[in-house]
Design an enzyme around this catalytic site. Structure first.
Site, mmCIF file in Angstrom:
data_model
loop_
_atom_site.group_PDB
_atom_site.id
_atom_site.type_symbol
_atom_site.label_atom_id
_atom_site.label_comp_id
_atom_site.label_asym_id
_atom_site.label_seq_id
_atom_site.Cartn_x
_atom_site.Cartn_y
_atom_site.Cartn_z
ATOM 1 N N LYS A 1 2.469 14.500 8.868
ATOM 2 C CA LYS A 1 3.801 14.717 9.438
ATOM 3 C C LYS A 1 4.639 13.454 9.269
ATOM 4 O O LYS A 1 4.349 12.428 9.878
ATOM 5 C CB LYS A 1 3.739 15.076 10.924
ATOM 6 N N GLU B 1 -2.040 2.170 14.412
ATOM 7 C CA GLU B 1 -1.341 0.958 13.986
ATOM 8 C C GLU B 1 -0.001 0.981 14.689
ATOM 9 O O GLU B 1 0.876 1.785 14.364
ATOM 10 C CB GLU B 1 -1.183 0.932 12.461
ATOM 11 N N CYS C 1 6.841 -3.444 11.737
ATOM 12 C CA CYS C 1 5.982 -3.650 12.900
ATOM 13 C C CYS C 1 5.417 -5.062 12.933
ATOM 14 O O CYS C 1 5.158 -5.609 14.010
ATOM 15 C CB CYS C 1 4.862 -2.619 12.918
ATOM 16 N N GLU D 1 9.308 -5.536 21.670
ATOM 17 C CA GLU D 1 9.571 -5.309 20.256
ATOM 18 C C GLU D 1 10.984 -4.743 20.080
ATOM 19 O O GLU D 1 11.305 -3.681 20.607
ATOM 20 C CB GLU D 1 8.551 -4.335 19.666
#
Length: 499
Positions: A197, A271, A305, A402
């Protein structure tokens, strides 16, 4: 009168250099008005009957209608993958699987310009990055795992590896095609079938990849693509016919997936997010380090990331580093992602732009000093100027959360021990960078930094032979290298990873 003064008949020497636009053509990409799901080797209409529109974030213009998959659509794709697994893919000679992966890699190379334009069109990243980073690396991963497919007994000696079955894979919007390659290549090399997906906002390169699958004559059902938002991903996680889930995305969603799979026996790799520290020591080559800083945080608009979003500078070189960094920021070009001169493209979505704006506002309110170079942003689309915060405290949100945007927070340190303490003072542990001329210091830092990847005198360098993954809230499991094969394999008497 001097010779220079008498040169009035010649063209004047320009006082400034202006780049002429160098746009890549959109004509190489042909889009359908509406896309269904790719199941069992063909596109099918969603049983949900729902669609949504994916847009060009640089222009806020619609590109295509995309299927919003429901549980029935996901179940159909999983059933197709299960049938393909049982009907010959898992028992096919490994050398045959290798040939298919080689074909896919070559097709990606042959169609690289088409994929690069579509990646920039749907995601907002500069065409230079799509062309020079995403596409070569995506092809390289398929080449790499094509080489391992018939050598699994050598990769894991004395362990008798076998495929798990059906792998459910959910990928993010920051590197759509590259993350697809990271997921699909090792899964197929290990003998599994796949239901993938893509992210809601960037499904188009995954849907174009379906044409590559057909060109490569991959057996129907081996690779299936279902599209949609988080509800579609949740349905894939809950599907009982899936043997392993691989997820790349936010820490919050990763935690929810882990809770959902607890006790099911399904394999899981995650991850997740990061808040990496880029550590600059006083003996570093400063001009080289500044280029590494820029590449670490402004590459792909900071939508990375492992971005070096925290800069730790040794106090004795703080002023020259900041001066050089600010001067370098004035040269970055923000604008049309399809312009080959562009350095910083469009933010991927309105939702992400709002998140970046809110966190930057919190940094100013908490007392950090903000610097943004003079920059004219386009009137349409989602844009954010490259940003640097100085006088940042460890407790500030911009130093802990983040941001996933082109925003850098600068802190200082005096000793290597202090640098390690500050670098590790985060719930994340995905990556870090160290800049120094001393090899012994690099090794000393790498041993103590709680990060899955530590770059030395460079940043954001990837290789398919090198494993990538994190610690703490950055997830678990590794992608890339021989380590990336293991989560897609079962071994006699051993539970799959995350089971």
């Amino acid at each position: 009168m001097s010779k220079l003064d008498r040169r009035g008949d010649r063209a004047p020497i320009p006082s400034a250099w202006e780049y002429a636009a160098a746009p890549e053509s959109r004509e190489i990409v042909t889009l359908e008005e509406r896309y269904g799901n790719f199941v069992n080797g063909e596109f099918v209409e969603p049983r949900s009957g729902e669609y949504y529109t994916t847009i060009d974030p640089a222009r806020e213009e619609p590109l295509a209608e995309i299927a919003q998959s429901g549980p029935e659509d996901v179940a159909r794709a999983v059933d197709a993958a299960r049938a393909a697994f049982k009907n010959g893919w898992s028992s096919r000679p490994a050398s045959e699987r290798s040939k298919y992966l080689f074909r896919i890699a070559r097709l990606l190379q042959e169609r690289s310009r088409e994929f690069a334009v579509l990646e920039s069109l749907n995601g907002g990243k500069p065409i230079r990055e799509s062309r020079d980073v995403d596409l070569p690396l995506a092809a390289a991963h398929f080449f790499y795992y094509a080489g391992w497919a018939d050598k699994l007994e050598y990769a894991f000696p004395n362990r008798r590896p076998r495929p798990l079955g059906v792998a459910g894979q959910i990928i993010p919007w920051n590197f759509p095609l590259l993350m697809l390659a990271w997921k699909i290549a090792p899964a197929l090399a290990a003998g599994n079938t796949v239901v993938l997906k893509p992210a809601e906002t960037t499904p188009l390169t995954a849907l174009l990849f379906c044409d590559v699958v057909r060109q490569a004559e991959l057996p129907p059902g081996v690779v299936n693509i279902v599209t949609g938002d988080g509800r579609s991903g949740a349905a894939l996680v809950k599907q009982p016919g899936v043997d392993k889930i691989a997820f790349t995305g936010s820490t919050e969603v990763g935690k929810a997936i882990q809770r959902e799979l607890a006790g099911t026996g399904k394999g899981l790799t995650l991850e997740l997010g990061g808040k990496a520290a880029n550590v600059i020591f006083d003996d570093a080559a400063l001009d080289q380090a500044v280029e590494g800083i820029v590449n670490g945080i402004y590459f792909n608009q900071g939508h990375v990331c492992c971005a070096g979003s925290r800069l730790l500078v040794q106090e004795s070189i703080y002023e020259p580093v900041i001066e050089k960094l600010k001067r370098r920021l004035t040269t970055l070009r923000v604008g049309d992602p399809l312009d080959k001169n562009t350095d910083v493209g469009a933010i991927n979505s309105r939702q992400q732009l709002d998140k970046i704006t809110e966190l930057v506002s919190s940094g100013k309110e908490e007392g950090a000093e903000i610097y943004q170079p003079p920059c004219r942003l386009p009137e349409r689309g989602y844009w954010f100027a490259p940003t640097v915060f100085t006088n940042v405290a460890q407790s500030y949100r911009i130093a802990q959360e983040e941001i996933f945007g082109p925003v850098l927070s600068v802190l200082t340190f005096r000793t290597p021990d202090e640098a390690v303490e500050k670098a590790n003072n985060t719930p994340y542990g995905l990556s870090a960078g160290v800049w120094t001329e001393k090899g012994s210091r690099i090794l000393w830092m790498a041993e103590r930094l709680r990060a899955g990847v530590v770059w030395a005198n460079t940043y954001n360098r990837f290789d398919p032979a090198s494993p990538f993954g994190g610690f703490k809230e950055s997830g678990f499991g590794r992608e890339g290298g021989r380590h990336g094969l293991e989560p897609y394999l079962a071994f006699d008497g051993v539970q799959p990873s995350g089971g």
